[in-house]
Design a protein around this motif. Structure first.
Motif, PDB file in Angstrom:
ATOM      1  N   LEU A 161      69.680  72.251  96.805  1.00 54.82           N
ATOM      2  CA  LEU A 161      70.072  73.167  95.849  1.00 54.82           C
ATOM      3  C   LEU A 161      70.325  72.369  94.163  1.00 54.82           C
ATOM      4  O   LEU A 161      70.529  73.370  93.444  1.00 54.82           O
ATOM      5  N   ARG A 162      70.531  71.231  94.278  1.00 52.62           N
ATOM      6  CA  ARG A 162      70.791  70.622  93.026  1.00 52.62           C
ATOM      7  C   ARG A 162      69.622  70.648  92.039  1.00 52.62           C
ATOM      8  O   ARG A 162      69.784  70.535  90.713  1.00 52.62           O
ATOM      9  N   ALA A 276      71.058  81.385  98.863  1.00 48.32           N
ATOM     10  CA  ALA A 276      71.933  80.692  97.897  1.00 48.32           C
ATOM     11  C   ALA A 276      72.681  81.488  97.108  1.00 48.32           C
ATOM     12  O   ALA A 276      71.842  82.630  96.566  1.00 48.32           O
ATOM     13  N   ARG A 277      73.864  81.722  96.916  1.00 50.15           N
ATOM     14  CA  ARG A 277      74.425  82.261  95.798  1.00 50.15           C
ATOM     15  C   ARG A 277      75.523  81.301  95.356  1.00 50.15           C
ATOM     16  O   ARG A 277      76.137  80.435  95.979  1.00 50.15           O
ATOM     17  N   PRO A 278      75.783  81.832  94.135  1.00 53.14           N
ATOM     18  CA  PRO A 278      76.945  80.944  93.354  1.00 53.14           C
ATOM     19  C   PRO A 278      78.326  80.758  93.961  1.00 53.14           C
ATOM     20  O   PRO A 278      79.070  79.856  94.168  1.00 53.14           O
ATOM     21  N   VAL A 284      70.173  78.536 101.218  1.00 51.64           N
ATOM     22  CA  VAL A 284      68.724  78.065 100.869  1.00 51.64           C
ATOM     23  C   VAL A 284      68.231  78.760  99.508  1.00 51.64           C
ATOM     24  O   VAL A 284      68.321  79.797  99.420  1.00 51.64           O
ATOM     25  N   ALA A 285      67.669  77.648  98.769  1.00 51.44           N
ATOM     26  CA  ALA A 285      67.352  78.458  97.276  1.00 51.44           C
ATOM     27  C   ALA A 285      66.067  78.716  97.385  1.00 51.44           C
ATOM     28  O   ALA A 285      65.073  78.727  98.266  1.00 51.44           O
TER      29      ALA A 285
END
Length: 307
Positions: A161-162, A276-278, A284-285
């Motif tokens: 995710l980074r 993925a969400r904030p 998962v991205a």
């Protein structure tokens, strides 16, 4: 993405162990390879598969350590030398494999290492975590196809995710080397590999998925920057798992009957990950599941492993 399109959920979760997820699964007559099975979650993955009756090959750099693990695990286990940073070693391993292969767990990896390159000039984390396993898996394709219903598990990480994948500078030649970003890139690559391998090979009866084991305090963390590990422990975001819990997601993806024919996905805590969400730590991205990027990475990986 093979199989049905709904998100896969299972009866298991973050605290499940590898032994628990394989309970009731009969792997007698099945052959498995676990890379990096001389320490950490690799040991526990191999233990679970062997305990369910599989013939398990521990593919390791340190064969003496592998032999100790094999003796401790028992069952039908053997040890073979494999150095994922050395493509000649990978080719020797695949050339020496005979017969079908039912399960391949690409578990070995390096994390946040100081800048280092292979003799071919490849950035070390990308080379070991992705390219070595790419060469291994493609080299074993015929053995996997011969098994009928084989499964491949590509170990990834929440670190994906980074950052994404810079296909124009995979080796950090035009940007400053960043150990954590390089790790993130390599783990994005493992998810993309699962996406494209499953697309290419599902017709051969091979399903390929990615799995994030969770945060586990093993030898993998030895290169983290001073204080970074303490920050992770104290942040409250990570719930650290035991190695047996850390091996559960890979063991589930490798064996759970409910995943027959389902591939090209990313699992964490023994379930398919949500997008993925904030406001959520995990998931998962979208970029890691992008089929166009996955196809481009495959082409590049073929070229780099052929050099």
């Amino acid at each position: 993405m093979s199989g049905n399109t709904g998100r896969v959920t299972t009866p298991f979760g973050a605290t499940s162990t590898a032994e628990e997820v394989v309970a009731g699964v009969d792997l007698a007559g099945r052959r498995a390879i676990v890379t990096g099975a001389s320490s950490g979650i690799g040991v526990e993955t191999a233990r679970a598969l062997a305990g369910a009756g599989a013939e398990v090959t521990l593919a390791v750099r340190d064969t003496a350590a592998g032999e100790r693990v094999a003796a401790e695990i028992g069952g039908k286990t053997d040890v073979r030398a494999l150095d994922l940073g050395d493509l000649a070693s990978v080719r020797a391993f695949t050339a020496g494999w005979q017969g079908p292969l039912h399960i391949l767990v690409n578990n070995a990896g390096v994390m946040a290492t100081p800048e280092r390159r292979t003799p071919q000039g490849r950035e070390w984390q990308f080379a070991v975590n992705h390219l070595g396993h790419f060469a291994l898996t493609t080299g074993l394709h015929q053995a996997l196809a011969a098994a009928g219903g084989a499964r491949v598990v590509a170990l990834s990480s929440i670190a994906h995710l980074r950052g994404g994948l810079d296909l124009d500078d995979l080796d950090f030649r035009t940007r400053p080397y960043d150990a954590e970003l390089a790790y993130a890139q390599s783990k994005t690559a493992t998810v993309l590999f699962a996406v494209e391998a499953d697309r290419r090979w599902s017709a051969d009866g091979i399903t390929v998925n990615a799995a994030h084991p969770g945060a586990i305090l093993t030898n993998l963390t030895r290169h983290m920057a001073p204080g970074a590990l303490d920050d992770a422990v104290n942040s409250g975001r990570y719930t650290f798992k035991t190695p047996a819990q850390g091996a559960a997601t890979a063991a589930l993806v490798a064996t759970w009957p409910g995943l027959d024919g389902i591939g090209g996905r990313y699992f964490e805590d023994c379930n398919e990950a949500v997008p993925a969400r904030p406001d959520f730590f995990g998931g998962v991205a979208a970029q890691a599941l992008d089929p166009q990027t996955a196809a481009r990475l495959w082409t590049v990986s073929e070229r780099l492993t052929a050099e």
